[in-house]
Design a protein around this motif. Structure first.
Motif, PDB file in Angstrom:
ATOM      1  N   PRO A 135      38.316  48.849  43.311  1.00 16.60           N
ATOM      2  CA  PRO A 135      38.548  49.788  42.206  1.00 16.60           C
ATOM      3  C   PRO A 135      39.853  49.595  41.454  1.00 16.60           C
ATOM      4  CG  PRO A 135      37.940  50.924  44.247  1.00 16.60           C
ATOM      5  CD  PRO A 135      38.304  49.527  44.606  1.00 16.60           C
ATOM      6  N   GLY A 136      40.817  48.861  41.995  1.00 17.44           N
ATOM      7  CA  GLY A 136      42.088  48.711  41.321  1.00 17.44           C
ATOM      8  C   GLY A 136      43.116  49.729  41.776  1.00 17.44           C
ATOM      9  N   SER A 137      44.114  49.948  40.947  1.00 18.80           N
ATOM     10  CA  SER A 137      45.266  50.743  41.363  1.00 18.80           C
ATOM     11  C   SER A 137      45.218  52.197  40.921  1.00 18.80           C
ATOM     12  CB  SER A 137      46.558  50.113  40.821  1.00 18.80           C
ATOM     13  OG  SER A 137      46.524  50.042  39.406  1.00 18.80           O
ATOM     14  N   GLU A 138      44.261  52.576  40.078  1.00 16.24           N
ATOM     15  CA  GLU A 138      44.191  53.946  39.583  1.00 16.24           C
ATOM     16  C   GLU A 138      43.458  54.838  40.580  1.00 16.24           C
ATOM     17  OE1 GLU A 138      45.600  55.169  36.931  1.00 16.24           O
ATOM     18  OE2 GLU A 138      46.396  53.259  36.198  1.00 16.24           O
ATOM     19  N   SER A 139      44.119  55.916  41.007  1.00 18.91           N
ATOM     20  CA  SER A 139      43.534  56.810  42.011  1.00 18.91           C
ATOM     21  C   SER A 139      42.220  57.419  41.543  1.00 18.91           C
ATOM     22  CB  SER A 139      44.523  57.925  42.361  1.00 18.91           C
ATOM     23  OG  SER A 139      45.690  57.398  42.956  1.00 18.91           O
ATOM     24  N   ARG A 140      42.096  57.692  40.231  1.00 15.27           N
ATOM     25  CA  ARG A 140      40.881  58.331  39.722  1.00 15.27           C
ATOM     26  C   ARG A 140      39.653  57.435  39.869  1.00 15.27           C
ATOM     27  NH1 ARG A 140      43.826  57.072  35.034  1.00 15.27           N
ATOM     28  NH2 ARG A 140      42.869  55.443  33.730  1.00 15.27           N
ATOM     29  N   ASP A 141      39.861  56.133  40.054  1.00 14.70           N
ATOM     30  CA  ASP A 141      38.738  55.213  40.186  1.00 14.70           C
ATOM     31  C   ASP A 141      38.265  55.067  41.630  1.00 14.70           C
ATOM     32  OD1 ASP A 141      38.906  54.750  37.456  1.00 14.70           O
ATOM     33  OD2 ASP A 141      40.248  53.034  37.685  1.00 14.70           O
ATOM     34  N   TRP A 142      38.919  55.747  42.561  1.00 11.42           N
ATOM     35  CA  TRP A 142      38.579  55.675  43.976  1.00 11.42           C
ATOM     36  C   TRP A 142      37.841  56.923  44.422  1.00 11.42           C
ATOM     37  CZ3 TRP A 142      40.368  52.001  47.798  1.00 11.42           C
ATOM     38  CH2 TRP A 142      41.101  50.948  47.264  1.00 11.42           C
ATOM     39  N   GLU A 143      37.078  56.791  45.499  1.00 11.21           N
ATOM     40  CA  GLU A 143      36.483  57.927  46.192  1.00 11.21           C
ATOM     41  C   GLU A 143      37.234  58.148  47.505  1.00 11.21           C
ATOM     42  OE1 GLU A 143      34.129  60.053  45.441  1.00 11.21           O
ATOM     43  OE2 GLU A 143      33.343  59.174  43.579  1.00 11.21           O
ATOM     44  N   VAL A 144      37.222  59.378  47.971  1.00  7.43           N
ATOM     45  CA  VAL A 144      37.853  59.688  49.256  1.00  7.43           C
ATOM     46  C   VAL A 144      37.133  58.918  50.367  1.00  7.43           C
ATOM     47  CG1 VAL A 144      38.348  61.504  50.925  1.00  7.43           C
ATOM     48  CG2 VAL A 144      38.569  61.968  48.478  1.00  7.43           C
ATOM     49  N   GLY A 145      37.893  58.233  51.207  1.00  6.89           N
ATOM     50  CA  GLY A 145      37.318  57.470  52.307  1.00  6.89           C
ATOM     51  C   GLY A 145      36.878  56.074  51.943  1.00  6.89           C
ATOM     52  N   GLU A 146      37.156  55.653  50.718  1.00  2.85           N
ATOM     53  CA  GLU A 146      36.745  54.322  50.272  1.00  2.85           C
ATOM     54  C   GLU A 146      37.795  53.272  50.633  1.00  2.85           C
ATOM     55  OE1 GLU A 146      35.468  51.962  46.155  1.00  2.85           O
ATOM     56  OE2 GLU A 146      36.292  53.997  46.051  1.00  2.85           O
ATOM     57  N   GLN A 147      37.319  52.072  50.925  1.00  2.00           N
ATOM     58  CA  GLN A 147      38.209  50.930  51.107  1.00  2.00           C
ATOM     59  C   GLN A 147      37.838  49.874  50.084  1.00  2.00           C
ATOM     60  OE1 GLN A 147      36.723  49.380  55.084  1.00  2.00           O
ATOM     61  NE2 GLN A 147      36.698  47.482  53.925  1.00  2.00           N
ATOM     62  N   PHE A 148      38.746  48.923  49.809  1.00  2.00           N
ATOM     63  CA  PHE A 148      38.352  47.852  48.915  1.00  2.00           C
ATOM     64  C   PHE A 148      38.021  46.604  49.702  1.00  2.00           C
ATOM     65  CE2 PHE A 148      42.944  47.162  49.062  1.00  2.00           C
ATOM     66  CZ  PHE A 148      43.110  45.791  48.919  1.00  2.00           C
ATOM     67  N   ASP A 149      37.632  45.570  48.995  1.00  2.00           N
ATOM     68  CA  ASP A 149      36.972  44.420  49.608  1.00  2.00           C
ATOM     69  C   ASP A 149      37.819  43.669  50.616  1.00  2.00           C
ATOM     70  OD1 ASP A 149      34.586  43.116  49.785  1.00  2.00           O
ATOM     71  OD2 ASP A 149      35.044  41.637  48.259  1.00  2.00           O
ATOM     72  N   GLN A 150      39.137  43.766  50.521  1.00  2.00           N
ATOM     73  CA  GLN A 150      40.001  43.049  51.451  1.00  2.00           C
ATOM     74  C   GLN A 150      40.359  43.891  52.674  1.00  2.00           C
ATOM     75  OE1 GLN A 150      40.286  39.909  50.710  1.00  2.00           O
ATOM     76  NE2 GLN A 150      39.222  40.298  48.784  1.00  2.00           N
ATOM     77  N   ASN A 151      39.497  44.863  52.970  1.00  2.00           N
ATOM     78  CA  ASN A 151      39.594  45.656  54.204  1.00  2.00           C
ATOM     79  C   ASN A 151      40.825  46.571  54.248  1.00  2.00           C
ATOM     80  OD1 ASN A 151      38.296  46.392  56.595  1.00  2.00           O
ATOM     81  ND2 ASN A 151      39.678  45.163  57.842  1.00  2.00           N
ATOM     82  N   SER A 152      41.254  47.037  53.099  1.00  2.00           N
ATOM     83  CA  SER A 152      42.329  48.014  53.032  1.00  2.00           C
ATOM     84  C   SER A 152      41.784  49.286  52.391  1.00  2.00           C
ATOM     85  CB  SER A 152      43.506  47.493  52.198  1.00  2.00           C
ATOM     86  OG  SER A 152      44.086  46.374  52.827  1.00  2.00           O
ATOM     87  N   SER A 153      42.274  50.425  52.811  1.00  2.00           N
ATOM     88  CA  SER A 153      41.747  51.683  52.308  1.00  2.00           C
ATOM     89  C   SER A 153      42.764  52.396  51.438  1.00  2.00           C
ATOM     90  CB  SER A 153      41.346  52.598  53.469  1.00  2.00           C
ATOM     91  OG  SER A 153      42.455  52.870  54.288  1.00  2.00           O
ATOM     92  N   GLY A 154      42.271  53.057  50.413  1.00  2.00           N
ATOM     93  CA  GLY A 154      43.091  53.900  49.553  1.00  2.00           C
ATOM     94  C   GLY A 154      43.912  53.137  48.546  1.00  2.00           C
ATOM     95  N   PRO A 155      44.120  53.696  47.366  1.00  2.00           N
ATOM     96  CA  PRO A 155      44.929  53.032  46.334  1.00  2.00           C
ATOM     97  C   PRO A 155      46.397  53.022  46.722  1.00  2.00           C
ATOM     98  CG  PRO A 155      44.311  55.259  45.667  1.00  2.00           C
ATOM     99  CD  PRO A 155      43.598  54.976  46.956  1.00  2.00           C
ATOM    100  N   PRO A 156      47.223  52.142  46.159  1.00  2.00           N
ATOM    101  CA  PRO A 156      46.810  51.209  45.113  1.00  2.00           C
ATOM    102  C   PRO A 156      46.198  49.945  45.681  1.00  2.00           C
ATOM    103  CG  PRO A 156      49.152  51.018  45.505  1.00  2.00           C
ATOM    104  CD  PRO A 156      48.677  52.128  46.394  1.00  2.00           C
ATOM    105  N   GLY A 157      45.268  49.356  44.946  1.00  2.00           N
ATOM    106  CA  GLY A 157      44.667  48.097  45.343  1.00  2.00           C
ATOM    107  C   GLY A 157      45.094  47.005  44.392  1.00  2.00           C
TER     108      GLY A 157
END
Length: 347
Positions: A135-157
């Motif tokens: 989702p990138g670095s903007e918090s509004r683009d994330w859902e609670v409990g979501e991780q991004f593809d490199q196995n890290s959770s929560g912004p910023p990505g």
């Protein structure tokens, strides 16, 4: 002539106050009117959201038409792994590990300026739609409990996919295929091919895209640090006689069906049964077709209706069960290589 004394209020008209009983009656009437009007207002609000979703999906359909005109009448892939940070890609040469994220079919449409990224959203979703895998670095683009593809959770990505920030719509995998354009990528004897518009004979009744279920977790899988969104994935409505949901290992003689053979309601679950589920887009919690939404007025025993975009650009609101019964997801697995991609008659 009668003289009135100044200040004598007993000779004037006195306004009577409401009694407690009269006040309670008025309150009861107001409460009754509210109870009658609220369902109507809620229904109007839901209908307005459905109309807005349909308008957005129609805009997406127009963008598809522009893309076809500019690309020899071939539909885009559902996603690919870019080769670099500029979004360049090669269907036959996609880097394992996808270090540059995903390039989603929404990006192929809005990147040319033919449609706004907000057209991929629907107001029925709490946040407009399902988030990107990265989702990138903007918090509004994330859902609670979501991780991004490199196995890290929560912004910023540090990684942002080439995709609309929120997508409420999912493509038909039989027309807009996954990125498996080689046997090495597919892991089977079959692989994906791009689909020509001319290959689809019944465009006015063949689904091109539909709305996701508003439970975004249905389009996610459990990762090491939370839920990993799979919003880049198209939905496969078919089932192979020999290999089930794995279309790439489908035998030449097996053929495809709408849903698992003999399954009640084509393997579709009710909306209530899907509220706490995770991962149907990957087939972990039932057939992928369960990722389709059921949240607008006009439903059936499985839940509400949803908007469907057809190959001819039209949009209609109906139930997912209705589209399966009427075989509206295609008469063949158009995006799959090899012989016998036809869908067998009956369920």
């Amino acid at each position: 002539m009668t003289n009135r004394r100044r200040g004598d209020k007993s000779l004037g008209r006195v306004r009577a106050a409401f009694t407690l009983i009269e006040l309670l009656v008025v309150v009861a009437i107001i409460a009754l009117l509210i109870s009658i009007l609220l369902p109507a207002l809620n229904g109007a609000r839901r209908s307005a959201k459905a109309v807005k979703c349909a308008a957005n999906l129609r805009s997406v359909g127009q963008a598809f038409a522009t893309y076809l005109a500019e690309n020899r009448a071939f539909y885009p892939p559902a996603y690919v792994y870019p080769l670099d940070g500029d979004g360049n890609y090669d269907l036959k040469n996609q880097p394992y590990g996808h270090p540059y994220g995903y390039a989603h079919w929404s990006w192929f449409l809005f990147n040319r300026g033919t449609v706004d990224p907000n057209a991929f959203t629907c107001p029925e979703f709490p946040n407009g739609g399902v988030p990107r895998t990265n989702p990138g670095s903007e918090s509004r683009d994330w859902e609670v409990g979501e991780q991004f593809d490199q196995n890290s959770s929560g912004p910023p990505g540090s990684l942002t996919d080439w995709q609309a920030p929120r997508v409420a719509f999912v493509a038909n995998a039989a027309i807009v295929p996954r990125n498996k354009f080689t046997k090495e990528l597919s892991g089977g004897e079959r692989y994906n091919v791009l689909v020509s518009e001319s290959a689809i004979k019944e465009g006015r009744r063949t689904v091109l895209a539909a709305e996701f279920n508003r439970n975004w977790r249905l389009a996610a899988v459990q990762g090491g640090g939370g839920l990993l969104s799979k919003s880049h994935r198209p939905v496969n409505p078919f089932y192979n006689i020999g290999s089930g949901t794995d279309e790439y290992r489908a035998s030449a003689g097996g053929g495809f069906t709408y849903g698992p053979p003999g399954a009640k309601d084509y393997g579709l679950w009710s909306l209530s049964a899907l509220e706490d589920k995770v991962g149907v887009i990957e087939g972990e919690a039932g057939p992928e077709i369960n990722a389709i939404g059921r949240h607008h007025p006009g439903g059936d025993k499985l839940g509400g209706a949803t908007n469907f975009l057809y190959v001819d650009g039209s949009v209609a609101r109906k139930t997912i069960l209705e589209t399966m019964k009427q075989r509206e997801w295609g008469s063949a697995y158009y995006s799959l290589s090899g012989p016998n991609t036809q869908v067998l008659p009956g369920q």
